[in-house]
Design a protein around this motif. Structure first.
Motif, mmCIF file in Angstrom:
data_model
loop_
_atom_site.group_PDB
_atom_site.id
_atom_site.type_symbol
_atom_site.label_atom_id
_atom_site.label_comp_id
_atom_site.label_asym_id
_atom_site.label_seq_id
_atom_site.Cartn_x
_atom_site.Cartn_y
_atom_site.Cartn_z
ATOM 1 N N ARG A 170 0.892 -1.356 0.075
ATOM 2 C CA ARG A 170 -0.110 0.019 -0.067
ATOM 3 C C ARG A 170 1.017 1.153 0.076
ATOM 4 N NH1 ARG A 170 -3.727 0.077 4.819
ATOM 5 N NH2 ARG A 170 -4.607 1.969 3.583
ATOM 6 N N SER A 189 -6.714 -0.258 -1.081
ATOM 7 C CA SER A 189 -7.109 -0.258 0.480
ATOM 8 C C SER A 189 -6.960 -1.546 0.898
ATOM 9 C CB SER A 189 -8.755 0.002 0.308
ATOM 10 O OG SER A 189 -9.419 -1.099 -0.394
ATOM 11 N N ARG A 190 -7.299 -1.665 2.510
ATOM 12 C CA ARG A 190 -7.149 -2.967 3.034
ATOM 13 C C ARG A 190 -8.076 -3.962 2.719
ATOM 14 N NH1 ARG A 190 -6.499 0.908 7.297
ATOM 15 N NH2 ARG A 190 -4.503 0.942 8.678
#
Length: 464
Positions: free
Chosen positions: A334, A341-342
């Motif tokens: 990331r 995104s997570r």
């Protein structure tokens, strides 16, 4: 166990329709010309090239689980010309001519894998886009440029080239890139599709492949399992990290774990920024290794080192996972690609790779015993296994009185013997200290903005 959970790659081959059911095990004694222990890429490439060269040979492959169970079905999908010993170190040890011959052989191997996959109709998503070695700090930039200059000094006609920050950004949208070294000698592919496809091909060529048949010991003229013995004039050890489980070979390599994460298929809007449109693989110039690719179905598959070595060279399913390392890999990816995104991550897996004491991969055959081997790839095995398979073909045919010395059997890695690793607990202390030192070296460079002293001291131990 569910083999589907071994990696994203195995999950995908299950989706392709591969049931991942083991083939029949060895049941009784068997006579062969060549017995290959290990049904990963080293073993299967060896079987493939032998069967292609001499269809009349009786060839047996013994696999402890299913074809591709080890690193062959779990790796980063880099079919790369990387060799674990640097070209500079090979020059110092063997001379420039031998070092450049080794490098040329590795470069040719990248193409060879793609050619065989195409000829045998193995749909493994092979795409030769090269590798970007990204520089994201001034120290990394200087290190990458030094690598390019070293190549130029060697006179290699197809070595690394330097890309400016603008040129690098045109290929990959990684945050904070100051430039990159680039080599064309790498293809991204789906490794489980390659190894599972290769297993089907060698069976079609008459090779006997027995699964769930772990070898208990290898001896001159035979490989012994709990359900039978294969007698053969040539016995090939192609067990990589699992070599540490064989009597007499327990200190030949240490199994060190490399772990990976992967995202869901990402939308075109992400790739409009992230790039990697030609199948390029990517890494950067940090000391603790990372590696990534854009998959054929538009995922990011990304891995790295950092998991500990386990006492006694232990290999166990529990070691395939480390939530701490997975979290670090997701965070690192990331940081490289802020558009992630997570929630984009779907898969996480790992497995052991084999590291010899001097980080020097090798292939060879003892003519007095007929015992042959290949391995110690230090994570750079996806292409090197193919070169090993072709070399073992030539060595085996010579041993059987069916061939002679070739250009492959004179390469500098042939018949190299690495020293053994230290006994425990020295092995555990030394390997984990080395892993910690690589992390420390990266932290040192972030703080000092100068090349790491720690890394310089360790370089001779890591094949540099």
């Amino acid at each position: 166990m569910s083999h589907r959970g071994l990696s994203l790659w195995f999950d995908q081959v299950a989706e392709d329709g591969d049931p991942l059911r083991p083939r029949r095990p060895l049941d009784g004694d068997f006579d062969a010309d060549v017995c290959i222990v290990g049904g990963g890429l080293t073993g299967l490439w060896t079987a493939y090239y032998l069967a292609r060269a001499r269809p009349d040979l009786r060839i047996v492959v013994l696999e402890a689980r299913i074809a591709g169970f080890g690193a062959s079905g779990r790796n980063g999908g880099w079919c790369s010309a990387l060799f674990p010993v640097t070209t500079g170190a090979l020059v110092r040890r063997y001379g420039a001519e031998a070092a450049l011959a080794m490098r040329a052989a590795m470069n040719d191997t990248v193409r060879e894998v793609g050619d065989v996959a195409a000829a045998e109709e193995i749909a493994c998503d092979y795409r030769r886009g090269g590798t970007l070695y990204l520089a994201r700090t001034t120290v990394q930039r200087d290190r990458a440029r030094a690598g390019v200059e070293d190549d130029e000094a060697l006179g290699s006609p197809d070595g690394l080239t330097w890309l400016s920050a603008t040129e690098a950004a045109e290929q990959v949208g990684v945050a904070g890139v100051l430039g990159a070294a680039y080599t064309p000698h790498c293809a991204r592919l789906q490794p489980a599709r390659l190894v599972r496809g290769l297993a089907r091909v060698v069976e079609g060529r008459g090779v006997s492949l027995f699964e769930e048949s772990p070898a208990l010991r290898l001896e001159p003229g035979r490989a012994v399992t709990s359900t039978g013995t294969v007698h053969a004039k040539v016995v090939v050890r192609a067990t990589e990290a699992w070599t540490a489980r064989l009597p007499g070979s327990r200190r030949d390599v240490v199994p060190v774990y490399s772990l990976m994460v992967a995202t869901r298929p990402l939308p075109q809007s992400f790739w409009d920024v992230a790039g990697l449109a030609r199948g390029q693989t990517f890494t950067d110039e940090r000391h603790l290794i990372i590696y990534g690719q854009r998959t054929a179905d538009d995922r990011l598959a990304f891995g790295g080192r950092g998991a500990p070595y386990h006492f006694g060279s232990t290999i166990a399913p529990a070691n395939d996972r480390s939530e701490r390392v997975f979290a670090k890999l997701r965070l690192t990816l990331r940081e490289l690609f802020p558009g992630l995104s997570r929630d984009d991550f779907t898969h996480a897996w790992g497995g052991p790779l084999g590291i010899p004491r001097d980080w020097h991969a090798s292939v060879g055959l003892d003519p007095a015993t007929g015992l042959a081997w290949a391995g110690g790839y230090v994570g750079d095995g996806l292409a090197t296994t193919n070169l090993a398979g072709r070399t073992l073909r030539d060595l085996s045919l010579r041993q059987l009185g069916l061939g002679a010395e070739t250009s492959l059997t004179t390469l500098p890695w042939v018949d190299h013997r690495s020293p053994q690793w230290e006994p425990e607990p020295l092995r555990w202390l030394g390997v984990n200290a080395g892993l910690l030192a690589m992390s420390t070296a990266d932290a040192e460079e972030r703080l000092t903005r100068h090349p790491s002293v720690t890394a310089r001291l360790l370089a001779p131990l890591l094949g540099h």
